[in-house]
Design a protein around this motif. Structure first.
Motif, PDB file in Angstrom:
ATOM      1  N   ASP A  87       0.830  -1.211   0.000  1.00 49.88           N
ATOM      2  CA  ASP A  87       0.000   0.000   0.000  1.00 49.88           C
ATOM      3  C   ASP A  87       0.861   1.257   0.000  1.00 49.88           C
ATOM      4  O   ASP A  87       0.529   2.249  -0.636  1.00 49.88           O
ATOM      5  CB  ASP A  87      -0.915   0.040   1.228  1.00 49.88           C
ATOM      6  CG  ASP A  87      -2.021  -0.986   1.115  1.00 49.88           C
ATOM      7  OD1 ASP A  87      -2.248  -1.474  -0.010  1.00 49.88           O
ATOM      8  OD2 ASP A  87      -2.632  -1.320   2.148  1.00 49.88           O
ATOM      9  N   ASP A  90       1.738   2.328  -3.375  1.00 50.41           N
ATOM     10  CA  ASP A  90       0.640   2.656  -4.275  1.00 50.41           C
ATOM     11  C   ASP A  90       0.422   4.172  -4.250  1.00 50.41           C
ATOM     12  O   ASP A  90       0.815   4.836  -3.287  1.00 50.41           O
ATOM     13  CB  ASP A  90      -0.624   1.933  -3.788  1.00 50.41           C
ATOM     14  CG  ASP A  90      -1.541   1.622  -4.939  1.00 50.41           C
ATOM     15  OD1 ASP A  90      -1.427   2.296  -5.978  1.00 50.41           O
ATOM     16  OD2 ASP A  90      -2.379   0.724  -4.799  1.00 50.41           O
ATOM     17  N   SER A 118       4.337   3.073 -12.579  1.00 48.21           N
ATOM     18  CA  SER A 118       3.603   1.821 -12.805  1.00 48.21           C
ATOM     19  C   SER A 118       4.535   0.826 -13.472  1.00 48.21           C
ATOM     20  O   SER A 118       5.273   1.180 -14.391  1.00 48.21           O
ATOM     21  CB  SER A 118       2.428   2.064 -13.740  1.00 48.21           C
ATOM     22  OG  SER A 118       1.486   2.881 -13.122  1.00 48.21           O
TER      23      SER A 118
END
Ligand code: G1P
Length: 317
Positions: A87, A90, A118
């Motif tokens: 997380d 992210d 990404s």
């Protein structure tokens, strides 16, 4: 003759260029599967790598160092209970939107600087805690046929030029396998991998052996391995022959030592910088103090507090 000389020059340039290409280090493995039991109860729900030095998680220091060294692919070897780490990498669109609408641009910038591209991050799970060597081996399929770095986030290194960058530069000249190294006291050597030294040339140490956690009094030198490595895929192939080592674990040190046995080069690199052992409570606290004192926004207030603490302690004695 002139033609021959220029052909030779071109060949030399191509060879040097070829070597540089072969020695490009663009992938790094971050073994982060450890349970962090030394930091219980905190690590009951927070992965050790998310614990903060001032206001940045340990893992962020490791990422920043890797980026500075030119790393483009980040491979995390994780384990059950470490999803907070995923997380962390992210993006956080809600938080970014909130900061944007309230005009908190400085915070927004800090947040965005931690965003990863990404596709740049991969996670592998280590299903069994079989040791550091095993953790690194879990990433074998993602490494392919290139040299790669390994960064142990517990070892935080404060340096003008980040440690891995120093090593990547040295590696362009040496090739082989390379480990960061520094002197430790004989009493502490048994907590580390230790180098058996063949010769030294400035910061570069040629290695003729490596021992993981040598019993007290048996260390071959006072140069310990610190958690930065540049390795070749061959080191991973060595695990086919390397069994369990110190502590009954599959040790990275043993797979690197197997390079020496096979007649290939292994180097230690005596980096410039201050290393903190953030795998221990004392080391974590030392790093916290040092990093807080290095921060312009905290330095004065924190230094005044430390001075006051020191004088109170002296007065009490
Ligand atoms: C690991 C390595 C060891 C190295 C150390 C550096 O040990 O196995 O060779 O010297 O990191 O921090 P660990 O600290 O995981 O026991």
């Amino acid at each position: 003759i002139a033609l021959l000389t220029s052909i030779m020059q071109i060949t030399r340039n191509l060879t040097t260029e070829g070597l540089r290409m072969n020695r490009k280090v663009s992938k790094a493995i971050f073994p982060v599967a450890g349970l962090g039991t030394r930091f219980l109860p905190a690590t009951k729900s927070v992965p050790k790598e998310i614990m903060t030095l001032v206001d940045r998680p340990l893992i962020q220091y490791a990422i920043d160092e890797a980026r500075a060294a030119g790393i483009e692919d980040f491979i995390f070897v994780t384990a059950r209970g470490k999803s907070a780490l995923e997380d962390y990498f992210d993006v956080s669109p809600d938080l970014e939107a909130a900061l944007e609408s309230s005009g908190k641009n400085d915070l927004l910038e800090i947040l965005r600087s931690t965003n990863m591209e990404s596709g740049a991050v991969a996670y592998m799970r280590q299903h069994k805690a079989l040791g550091l060597g095993h953790a690194v081996l879990c990433a074998r399929k993602l490494i392919g046929d290139e040299p790669f770095a390994v960064i142990l986030p517990d070892d935080v290194i404060a340096a003008e030029k980040p440690c891995l960058q120093q090593m990547v530069e040295a590696y362009q000249e040496t090739g082989g396998a390379m480990v960061a190294t520094m002197e430790v006291s004989p009493a502490k050597a048994s907590s580390y991998g230790v180098l058996d030294i063949r010769s030294q040339n400035g910061p570069i140490v040629s290695v003729k052996g490596m021992v993981e956690k040598p019993p007290l009094g048996t260390a071959p030198s006072n140069l310990a391995v610190i958690g930065r490595y540049i390795l070749t895929p061959q080191v991973l192939a060595n695990f086919d022959q390397v069994g369990r080592g110190a502590g009954g674990e599959i040790q990275l040190t043993d797979a690197i030592a197997a390079e020496v046995t096979a007649g290939r080069d292994v180097f230690g690199y005596r980096f410039e910088g201050q290393r903190y052992d953030c795998g221990s409570k004392a080391g974590f606290l030392q790093a916290t103090v040092a990093f807080a004192l290095a921060r312009p926004d905290l330095r004065d207030e924190f230094a005044a507090f430390l001075t006051e603490m020191h004088s109170v302690k002296q007065a009490a004695q």
